[in-house]
Write a protein that holds these residues in place. Structure first.
Motif, PDB file in Angstrom:
ATOM      1  N   LEU A 166       0.837  -1.248  -0.011  1.00  0.00           N
ATOM      2  CA  LEU A 166      -0.227  -0.024  -0.084  1.00  0.00           C
ATOM      3  C   LEU A 166       0.884   1.272   0.017  1.00  0.00           C
ATOM      4  O   LEU A 166       0.761   2.259  -0.782  1.00  0.00           O
ATOM      5  CB  LEU A 166      -0.966  -0.112   1.173  1.00  0.00           C
ATOM      6  N   ALA A 167       1.847   1.433   0.910  1.00  0.00           N
ATOM      7  CA  ALA A 167       2.857   2.364   0.773  1.00  0.00           C
ATOM      8  C   ALA A 167       3.567   2.574  -0.618  1.00  0.00           C
ATOM      9  O   ALA A 167       3.417   3.784  -0.828  1.00  0.00           O
ATOM     10  CB  ALA A 167       3.965   2.225   1.805  1.00  0.00           C
ATOM     11  N   MET A 168       3.750   1.458  -1.243  1.00  0.00           N
ATOM     12  CA  MET A 168       4.412   1.520  -2.341  1.00  0.00           C
ATOM     13  C   MET A 168       3.648   2.245  -3.485  1.00  0.00           C
ATOM     14  O   MET A 168       3.913   3.015  -4.235  1.00  0.00           O
ATOM     15  CB  MET A 168       5.025   0.441  -3.030  1.00  0.00           C
ATOM     16  N   ALA A 169       2.147   1.751  -3.562  1.00  0.00           N
ATOM     17  CA  ALA A 169       1.190   2.016  -4.451  1.00  0.00           C
ATOM     18  C   ALA A 169       1.233   3.631  -4.342  1.00  0.00           C
ATOM     19  O   ALA A 169       0.933   4.303  -5.322  1.00  0.00           O
ATOM     20  CB  ALA A 169       0.026   1.287  -4.264  1.00  0.00           C
ATOM     21  N   ILE A 170       1.154   4.162  -2.876  1.00  0.00           N
ATOM     22  CA  ILE A 170       0.660   5.486  -2.875  1.00  0.00           C
ATOM     23  C   ILE A 170       1.770   6.555  -3.298  1.00  0.00           C
ATOM     24  O   ILE A 170       1.569   7.542  -3.758  1.00  0.00           O
ATOM     25  CB  ILE A 170       0.532   5.888  -1.333  1.00  0.00           C
ATOM     26  N   ILE A 171       3.077   5.961  -3.342  1.00  0.00           N
ATOM     27  CA  ILE A 171       3.829   7.000  -3.811  1.00  0.00           C
ATOM     28  C   ILE A 171       4.226   6.878  -5.482  1.00  0.00           C
ATOM     29  O   ILE A 171       4.668   7.501  -5.973  1.00  0.00           O
ATOM     30  CB  ILE A 171       5.322   6.651  -3.300  1.00  0.00           C
ATOM     31  N   TRP A 172       3.575   5.953  -5.954  1.00  0.00           N
ATOM     32  CA  TRP A 172       4.015   5.530  -7.220  1.00  0.00           C
ATOM     33  C   TRP A 172       2.636   6.070  -8.409  1.00  0.00           C
ATOM     34  O   TRP A 172       2.797   6.086  -9.348  1.00  0.00           O
ATOM     35  CB  TRP A 172       4.020   3.992  -7.668  1.00  0.00           C
ATOM     36  N   TRP A 173       1.479   6.260  -7.897  1.00  0.00           N
ATOM     37  CA  TRP A 173       0.471   6.533  -8.643  1.00  0.00           C
ATOM     38  C   TRP A 173       0.458   7.649  -9.330  1.00  0.00           C
ATOM     39  O   TRP A 173      -0.075   7.877 -10.498  1.00  0.00           O
ATOM     40  CB  TRP A 173      -1.036   6.176  -7.978  1.00  0.00           C
ATOM     41  N   PRO A 174       1.011   8.704  -8.635  1.00  0.00           N
ATOM     42  CA  PRO A 174       1.109   9.831  -9.463  1.00  0.00           C
ATOM     43  C   PRO A 174       1.741  10.124 -10.766  1.00  0.00           C
ATOM     44  O   PRO A 174       1.570  10.671 -11.684  1.00  0.00           O
ATOM     45  CB  PRO A 174       1.851  10.910  -8.329  1.00  0.00           C
ATOM     46  N   ASN A 175       2.736   9.009 -10.921  1.00  0.00           N
ATOM     47  CA  ASN A 175       3.659   8.954 -12.305  1.00  0.00           C
ATOM     48  C   ASN A 175       2.780   8.555 -13.271  1.00  0.00           C
ATOM     49  O   ASN A 175       2.690   9.088 -14.439  1.00  0.00           O
ATOM     50  CB  ASN A 175       4.768   8.082 -12.055  1.00  0.00           C
ATOM     51  N   TYR A 176       1.908   7.538 -13.055  1.00  0.00           N
ATOM     52  CA  TYR A 176       0.934   7.090 -13.859  1.00  0.00           C
ATOM     53  C   TYR A 176      -0.145   7.913 -14.467  1.00  0.00           C
ATOM     54  O   TYR A 176      -0.920   8.224 -15.495  1.00  0.00           O
ATOM     55  CB  TYR A 176       0.139   5.796 -13.449  1.00  0.00           C
ATOM     56  N   ALA A 177      -0.742   8.935 -13.271  1.00  0.00           N
ATOM     57  CA  ALA A 177      -1.792   9.793 -13.550  1.00  0.00           C
ATOM     58  C   ALA A 177      -1.049  10.842 -14.583  1.00  0.00           C
ATOM     59  O   ALA A 177      -1.932  11.494 -15.280  1.00  0.00           O
ATOM     60  CB  ALA A 177      -1.984  10.601 -11.932  1.00  0.00           C
ATOM     61  N   ARG A 178       0.005  11.359 -14.514  1.00  0.00           N
ATOM     62  CA  ARG A 178       0.594  12.381 -15.107  1.00  0.00           C
ATOM     63  C   ARG A 178       0.571  11.698 -16.701  1.00  0.00           C
ATOM     64  O   ARG A 178       0.441  12.658 -17.662  1.00  0.00           O
ATOM     65  CB  ARG A 178       2.025  12.738 -14.728  1.00  0.00           C
ATOM     66  N   VAL A 179       1.241  10.626 -16.861  1.00  0.00           N
ATOM     67  CA  VAL A 179       1.264  10.045 -18.156  1.00  0.00           C
ATOM     68  C   VAL A 179       0.066  10.049 -18.898  1.00  0.00           C
ATOM     69  O   VAL A 179      -0.301  10.234 -19.866  1.00  0.00           O
ATOM     70  CB  VAL A 179       2.113   8.691 -18.114  1.00  0.00           C
ATOM     71  N   MET A 180      -0.960   9.265 -18.341  1.00  0.00           N
ATOM     72  CA  MET A 180      -2.173   9.103 -18.556  1.00  0.00           C
ATOM     73  C   MET A 180      -2.857  10.561 -18.903  1.00  0.00           C
ATOM     74  O   MET A 180      -3.695  10.465 -19.998  1.00  0.00           O
ATOM     75  CB  MET A 180      -3.123   8.354 -17.442  1.00  0.00           C
ATOM     76  N   ARG A 181      -2.719  11.393 -18.265  1.00  0.00           N
ATOM     77  CA  ARG A 181      -3.469  12.768 -18.337  1.00  0.00           C
ATOM     78  C   ARG A 181      -3.031  13.368 -19.678  1.00  0.00           C
ATOM     79  O   ARG A 181      -3.812  13.919 -20.349  1.00  0.00           O
ATOM     80  CB  ARG A 181      -3.036  13.650 -17.096  1.00  0.00           C
ATOM     81  N   SER A 182      -1.662  13.405 -19.961  1.00  0.00           N
ATOM     82  CA  SER A 182      -0.966  13.770 -21.173  1.00  0.00           C
ATOM     83  C   SER A 182      -1.503  13.077 -22.306  1.00  0.00           C
ATOM     84  O   SER A 182      -1.738  14.017 -23.390  1.00  0.00           O
ATOM     85  CB  SER A 182       0.386  13.848 -21.195  1.00  0.00           C
ATOM     86  N   MET A 183      -1.709  11.876 -22.436  1.00  0.00           N
ATOM     87  CA  MET A 183      -1.960  11.065 -23.335  1.00  0.00           C
ATOM     88  C   MET A 183      -3.583  11.177 -23.568  1.00  0.00           C
ATOM     89  O   MET A 183      -3.962  11.325 -24.935  1.00  0.00           O
ATOM     90  CB  MET A 183      -1.884   9.490 -23.322  1.00  0.00           C
ATOM     91  N   VAL A 184      -4.498  11.435 -22.686  1.00  0.00           N
ATOM     92  CA  VAL A 184      -5.743  11.776 -22.921  1.00  0.00           C
ATOM     93  C   VAL A 184      -6.054  13.041 -23.297  1.00  0.00           C
ATOM     94  O   VAL A 184      -6.822  13.263 -24.290  1.00  0.00           O
ATOM     95  CB  VAL A 184      -6.599  11.594 -21.613  1.00  0.00           C
TER      96      VAL A 184
END
Length: 270
Positions: free
Chosen positions: A135-153
């Protein structure tokens, strides 16, 4: 040609570890929990290929069984972080405007903290366990995917096929999940492949610090920590360390090759 060679090496290494993780209970010569104080600190030999540790456990058996913990930890972290990040970043990019600004500022607040420090803080607050560490690892990692996905969308929502879907009366839900999302996941998959090895490294690092799976779980990072405590017996920490290294390098080879293949500017023959 070089890219193709590295990709092949990565596939072979990762496939080998996956197979080992699947059949580990069938191929370990000893129980990973079996202690034999009469044979503690034995150097690698025909009886114990990777030697024994401070309480006589077979290091080879523990490295093989540890592959299950490390691979599951890395995979679970990436799946959870990428799923949350894709949905979060996709919604922010699709809606845009003030909603996008607020959502991205929240993700930047998380990214502002050093990843390893934030993960250590969360894991320590929740208590050392496999699920809390994931859970701790997922919390620190999700923003990277959010930024990539936002730019693609943002890039894809202006395409003609999206305008065509809108003109046909498709709902926003259908447009996002049927039209935009399938055309935006490529870079996210590449990032996930690259992060898989990094997730194993981070999980091993947290376990090294005592914040991962509690003993006697055969986790690679915890085994390296045991090797540090018994530094004169080099085999205790060397072999689990090599396991971490090979898995991380293999996934990076695959991720780099996928990135080059999916990027028209960097595409090469695999």
């Amino acid at each position: 040609m070089k890219n193709n060679f590295l990709f092949s090496i990565g596939i072979i290494v990762c496939s080998l570890w996956i197979v080992i993780a699947l059949v580990a209970p069938l191929i370990t010569p000893y129980s990973y929990l079996a202690q034999d104080l009469a044979h503690r600190f034995q150097a690698p030999s025909s009886l114990h290929w990777f030697g024994t540790d401070s309480i006589g456990r077979d290091v080879f058996s523990r490295v093989l069984m540890g592959s299950r913990i490390s691979l599951i930890a890395g995979l679970a972290t990436i799946i959870l972080a990428s799923f949350v990040g894709m949905i979060y970043g996709g919604i922010a990019g699709y809606i845009g405007g003030l909603t996008d600004e607020i959502m991205m500022r929240i993700s930047e607040m998380v990214m502002a903290f050093p990843g390893i420090i934030l993960a250590m803080t969360i894991a320590a607050a929740l208590g050392p366990s496999l699920y809390n560490t994931l859970l701790a690892m997922a919390i620190i990692w999700w923003p990277n995917y959010a930024r990539v996905m936002r730019s693609m969308v943002i890039a894809n929502k202006e395409n003609e096929y999206v305008e065509a879907a809108k003109s046909l009366g498709a709902s926003h839900f259908r447009i996002f999940f049927n039209e935009i999302l399938p055309n935006s996941v490529g870079p996210v998959l590449v990032l996930a492949t690259l992060d898989f090895g990094n997730a194993i490294l981070l999980f091993s690092g947290l376990s090294f610090l005592g914040l991962g799976s509690p003993p006697p779980t055969p986790e690679w990072g915890a085994m390296v920590a045991d090797g540090v405590l018994n530094f004169n017996y080099w085999w205790i920490g060397t072999f689990p360390g090599l396991a971490i290294l090979t898995m991380a390098v293999g996934t990076n080879f695959i991720g780099d090759s996928l990135r080059d293949f999916l990027d028209p500017r960097l595409r090469k023959e695999l």
